[in-house]
Design an enzyme around this catalytic site. Structure first.
Site, mmCIF file in Angstrom:
data_model
loop_
_atom_site.group_PDB
_atom_site.id
_atom_site.type_symbol
_atom_site.label_atom_id
_atom_site.label_comp_id
_atom_site.label_asym_id
_atom_site.label_seq_id
_atom_site.Cartn_x
_atom_site.Cartn_y
_atom_site.Cartn_z
ATOM 1 N N CYS A 30 -7.142 -13.804 25.746
ATOM 2 C CA CYS A 30 -6.328 -14.934 26.192
ATOM 3 C C CYS A 30 -5.265 -14.478 27.203
ATOM 4 C CB CYS A 30 -5.673 -15.565 24.955
ATOM 5 S SG CYS A 30 -4.346 -16.720 25.290
ATOM 6 N N CYS A 33 -1.701 -15.420 26.371
ATOM 7 C CA CYS A 33 -1.261 -14.589 25.234
ATOM 8 C C CYS A 33 -0.762 -13.239 25.741
ATOM 9 C CB CYS A 33 -2.395 -14.363 24.241
ATOM 10 S SG CYS A 33 -3.024 -15.855 23.458
#
Length: 122
Positions: A30, A33
């Site tokens: 991600c 992230c």
């Protein structure tokens, strides 16, 4: 303070106790992230009185499913075992600092009274 990797083995012990825990639900693939990780790490260094935990949603699917995590990153704030905040999205550092301040300012006696009243009415 370094972040704590939260797993099914330690999650209840870390999150269920008194004190404040900020949890970053993330995954290695991600992009947002990965962008949020240094912001989260810096905040963990700046706020030694708060436990900062990370849940790898790929590794700890049981925890992610238990909290209904469908978007990552998701940030959750838990104080004295009560979830006060849970929202998806990577926060910029100033917004994370503001959230930490708000979580600190919460009157937990009011929260516990509201929870108790809600349970009494159920």
């Amino acid at each position: 303070m370094a972040t704590v990797e939260l797993t099914t083995e330690n999650f209840s012990d870390v999150v269920g106790n008194e004190g404040t825990v900020l949890i970053d639900f993330w995954a290695a693939w991600c992009g947002p992230c990965r962008s949020f990780a240094p912001v989260f790490e810096k905040a963990s260094d700046d706020h030694g009185d708060i436990t900062f935990g990370k849940v790898d949603t790929e590794d700890q699917t049981e925890i992610a499913q238990a909290f209904g995590i469908s978007s990552i990153p998701t940030l959750m704030a838990v104080r004295d075992g009560v979830v006060l905040y849970a929202q998806p999205g990577a926060l910029p550092a100033p917004a994370l600092e503001e959230l930490i301040g708000k979580v600190r300012d919460v009157d937990m006696n009011e929260i516990r009274a509201a929870i108790e009243a809600e349970q009494d009415n159920a």
